[in-house]
Design an enzyme around this catalytic site. Structure first.
Site, mmCIF file in Angstrom:
data_model
loop_
_atom_site.group_PDB
_atom_site.id
_atom_site.type_symbol
_atom_site.label_atom_id
_atom_site.label_comp_id
_atom_site.label_asym_id
_atom_site.label_seq_id
_atom_site.Cartn_x
_atom_site.Cartn_y
_atom_site.Cartn_z
ATOM 1 N N ASP A 46 0.847 -1.201 0.000
ATOM 2 C CA ASP A 46 0.000 0.000 0.000
ATOM 3 C C ASP A 46 0.880 1.247 0.000
ATOM 4 O OD1 ASP A 46 -3.000 0.962 0.667
ATOM 5 O OD2 ASP A 46 -1.559 2.260 1.693
ATOM 6 N N TYR A 51 3.186 9.748 -0.571
ATOM 7 C CA TYR A 51 4.312 9.195 0.203
ATOM 8 C C TYR A 51 5.657 9.375 -0.533
ATOM 9 C CZ TYR A 51 0.382 6.605 2.341
ATOM 10 O OH TYR A 51 -0.818 6.242 2.919
ATOM 11 N N LYS A 76 -2.592 5.902 -4.343
ATOM 12 C CA LYS A 76 -3.697 6.834 -4.067
ATOM 13 C C LYS A 76 -3.418 8.174 -4.742
ATOM 14 C CE LYS A 76 -3.642 4.721 0.501
ATOM 15 N NZ LYS A 76 -2.201 4.588 0.854
ATOM 16 N N HIS A 109 -7.485 9.769 -2.191
ATOM 17 C CA HIS A 109 -6.875 9.732 -0.855
ATOM 18 C C HIS A 109 -7.776 10.355 0.227
ATOM 19 C CE1 HIS A 109 -2.554 9.299 0.873
ATOM 20 N NE2 HIS A 109 -3.434 9.113 1.827
ATOM 21 N N LYS A 231 2.743 -0.970 8.868
ATOM 22 C CA LYS A 231 4.033 -0.495 8.354
ATOM 23 C C LYS A 231 5.113 -0.755 9.392
ATOM 24 C CE LYS A 231 7.194 3.008 8.792
ATOM 25 N NZ LYS A 231 7.819 3.502 10.032
ATOM 26 N N SER A 232 6.271 -1.216 8.962
ATOM 27 C CA SER A 232 7.444 -1.232 9.838
ATOM 28 C C SER A 232 8.704 -1.260 8.994
ATOM 29 C CB SER A 232 7.426 -2.453 10.761
ATOM 30 O OG SER A 232 8.602 -2.456 11.525
ATOM 31 N N VAL A 233 9.721 -0.570 9.492
ATOM 32 C CA VAL A 233 11.031 -0.660 8.849
ATOM 33 C C VAL A 233 11.940 -1.604 9.636
ATOM 34 C CG1 VAL A 233 10.937 1.602 7.733
ATOM 35 C CG2 VAL A 233 11.808 1.426 10.082
ATOM 36 N N ARG A 237 9.787 -6.919 13.304
ATOM 37 C CA ARG A 237 8.370 -6.539 13.404
ATOM 38 C C ARG A 237 7.609 -6.903 12.131
ATOM 39 N NH1 ARG A 237 8.845 -0.457 15.963
ATOM 40 N NH2 ARG A 237 8.910 -1.062 18.154
ATOM 41 N N ASN A 241 4.411 -9.178 12.370
ATOM 42 C CA ASN A 241 3.109 -8.721 11.876
ATOM 43 C C ASN A 241 2.528 -9.644 10.810
ATOM 44 O OD1 ASN A 241 3.525 -6.555 13.565
ATOM 45 N ND2 ASN A 241 4.057 -5.098 11.938
HETATM 46 P P1 NDP Z 1 0.651 1.537 11.804
HETATM 47 O O1 NDP Z 1 -0.520 1.402 12.736
HETATM 48 O O2 NDP Z 1 0.901 0.485 10.798
HETATM 49 O O3 NDP Z 1 1.929 1.719 12.744
HETATM 50 C C1 NDP Z 1 3.222 1.886 12.258
HETATM 51 C C2 NDP Z 1 4.135 2.191 13.443
HETATM 52 O O4 NDP Z 1 4.118 1.095 14.366
HETATM 53 C C3 NDP Z 1 5.571 2.411 13.078
HETATM 54 O O5 NDP Z 1 6.053 3.441 13.934
HETATM 55 C C4 NDP Z 1 6.258 1.086 13.387
HETATM 56 O O6 NDP Z 1 7.594 1.303 13.799
HETATM 57 C C5 NDP Z 1 5.429 0.585 14.553
HETATM 58 N N1 NDP Z 1 5.294 -0.899 14.557
HETATM 59 C C6 NDP Z 1 5.103 -1.700 13.492
HETATM 60 N N2 NDP Z 1 4.999 -2.977 13.860
HETATM 61 C C7 NDP Z 1 5.131 -2.994 15.215
HETATM 62 C C8 NDP Z 1 5.119 -4.036 16.183
HETATM 63 N N3 NDP Z 1 4.950 -5.309 15.803
HETATM 64 N N4 NDP Z 1 5.265 -3.696 17.483
HETATM 65 C C9 NDP Z 1 5.427 -2.392 17.857
HETATM 66 N N5 NDP Z 1 5.437 -1.362 16.977
HETATM 67 C C10 NDP Z 1 5.295 -1.672 15.666
HETATM 68 O O7 NDP Z 1 0.525 2.982 11.132
HETATM 69 P P2 NDP Z 1 0.606 3.556 9.640
HETATM 70 O O8 NDP Z 1 0.187 4.953 9.710
HETATM 71 O O9 NDP Z 1 1.889 3.276 8.994
HETATM 72 O O10 NDP Z 1 -0.567 2.763 8.879
HETATM 73 C C11 NDP Z 1 -0.346 1.625 8.078
HETATM 74 C C12 NDP Z 1 -0.503 1.970 6.611
HETATM 75 O O11 NDP Z 1 -1.797 2.538 6.365
HETATM 76 C C13 NDP Z 1 0.451 3.074 6.115
HETATM 77 O O12 NDP Z 1 1.771 2.624 5.959
HETATM 78 C C14 NDP Z 1 -0.240 3.464 4.837
HETATM 79 O O13 NDP Z 1 0.002 2.501 3.841
HETATM 80 C C15 NDP Z 1 -1.707 3.452 5.266
HETATM 81 N N6 NDP Z 1 -2.189 4.794 5.699
HETATM 82 C C16 NDP Z 1 -3.187 5.390 4.954
HETATM 83 C C17 NDP Z 1 -3.692 6.636 5.290
HETATM 84 C C18 NDP Z 1 -4.788 7.228 4.478
HETATM 85 O O14 NDP Z 1 -5.139 8.406 4.692
HETATM 86 N N7 NDP Z 1 -5.362 6.501 3.538
HETATM 87 C C19 NDP Z 1 -3.177 7.389 6.456
HETATM 88 C C20 NDP Z 1 -2.145 6.669 7.201
HETATM 89 C C21 NDP Z 1 -1.714 5.418 6.836
HETATM 90 P P3 NDP Z 1 8.918 0.965 12.914
HETATM 91 O O15 NDP Z 1 8.590 1.233 11.467
HETATM 92 O O16 NDP Z 1 9.928 1.910 13.484
HETATM 93 O O17 NDP Z 1 9.259 -0.476 13.184
#
Ligand code: NDP
Length: 278
Positions: A46, A51, A76, A109, A231-233, A237, A241
């Site tokens: 996604d 982005y 989007k 979006h 999302k995670s980098v 994780r 996930n």
């Molecule tokens: P998420 O709820 O997926 O959370 C991501 C955060 O959680 C990051 O900081 C990540 O840290 C951390 N994380 C990931 N896995 C774990 C884990 N297992 N344990 C603890 N922490 C964890 O938020 P997003 O906002 O990224 O939402 C997901 C996706 O939704 C986005 O990437 C995007 O594709 C979409 N989106 C769409 C929007 C819209 O308006 N349509 C708005 C926002 C998001 P780290 O990366 O440092 O590991």
């Protein structure tokens, strides 16, 4: 082989219920992060024009050695594309950035009702669908009133509505509207940006089941029928996930997580988002 269920959209296209989101992954890290996800087994990505990392997503798919049709890719439409010509050109730009031949899903979006009539935007989405370079079209951050206008004034029901949803914002009114109208719901920020890791109720369930809070929360979404793409980098994780298919939450655990709802948003309410952002 993957255990990820497929959801069938209202035009017959199928989408893996679990994917990988790339919001806030810097463009220069996106190829590697996405390749990691593909190696682990994710087959749904996604991204969005906003982005600025579509190119990295496309590079990862091409470098993965997977067949194009084995990966589902969403992008989007960015908010500032305000005319039909802008919108058509931006879709071409998305195709060029990804360089994958076609897109699986293209979403509006945000509705931004005070910026441009989203019904007009949707009619151009219908043109884009008819052009054959995208398999499904949908919306993001649309409320029932927005969807009612599309239903009354256009011919195509969105395949997807991607909305903010997590244990603190269950967004059940919009989810119910979507399912009554044949629209699949995608939940953005499914683990509330990581906040669930500190939640005592979710931690309690996770400890009892020998899982992490993120896994329990993602499982809650899957059992509710939401499509998710955390999302995670962080490789560990990204693996965590994805490991969601060898346990199940009881009805009581599902209800305890749903009861955490306080209608607390991370992002703006769609009706309050009335300006063009980048
Ligand atoms: P998420 O709820 O997926 O959370 C991501 C955060 O959680 C990051 O900081 C990540 O840290 C951390 N994380 C990931 N896995 C774990 C884990 N297992 N344990 C603890 N922490 C964890 O938020 P997003 O906002 O990224 O939402 C997901 C996706 O939704 C986005 O990437 C995007 O594709 C979409 N989106 C769409 C929007 C819209 O308006 N349509 C708005 C926002 C998001 P780290 O990366 O440092 O590991």
């Amino acid at each position: 082989m993957t255990d990820v269920p497929e959801i069938t959209l209202n035009n017959g296209v199928t989408i893996p219920q679990l994917g990988f989101g790339v919001y806030q992954i810097p463009p220069e890290q996106t190829k590697d992060a996405t390749l990691t996800a593909l190696e682990i087994g994710y087959r749904h990505l996604d991204t969005a024009q906003m982005y600025r990392n579509e190119r990295g997503v496309g590079e990862a798919v091409r470098a993965s050695g997977l067949a194009r049709e084995d990966v589902f890719v969403t992008s989007k439409l960015n908010n500032p594309h305000l005319t039909r010509d802008d919108q058509l050109a931006s879709f071409e730009q998305t195709l060029a950035e990804l360089d994958l031949g076609y897109l699986d899903l293209f979403l509006i979006h945000w509705p931004l009702p005070t910026v441009r009539d989203f019904v007009e935007t949707w009619r151009v989405m219908e043109e884009i669908l008819a052009g054959g370079k995208v398999r499904a079209i949908g919306v993001s951050n649309f409320e029932p009133a927005h969807l009612d206008r599309l239903a009354a004034e256009t011919d195509t029901v969105p395949a997807i509505n991607q909305i903010e949803a997590h244990p603190y914002l269950t967004n059940d009114t919009v989810r119910a509207y979507d399912s009554e109208h044949g629209i699949a719901t995608e939940a953005w920020a499914p683990i509330a940006k990581g906040k669930v890791a500190d939640d005592p109720v979710i931690k309690g369930i996770a400890e009892r089941l020998g899982r992490s809070p993120a896994q329990v929360t993602l499982r809650w979404h899957l059992q509710r029928g939401d499509i998710v793409f955390p999302k995670s980098v962080t490789r560990s994780r990204v693996e965590e996930n994805f490991a969601l298919f060898d346990f199940e939450l009881s009805d009581d655990d599902l209800a305890a997580i749903t009861a955490l709802n306080t209608d607390a948003r991370i992002g703006p309410h769609p009706d309050a988002m009335d300006r063009v952002t980048t």
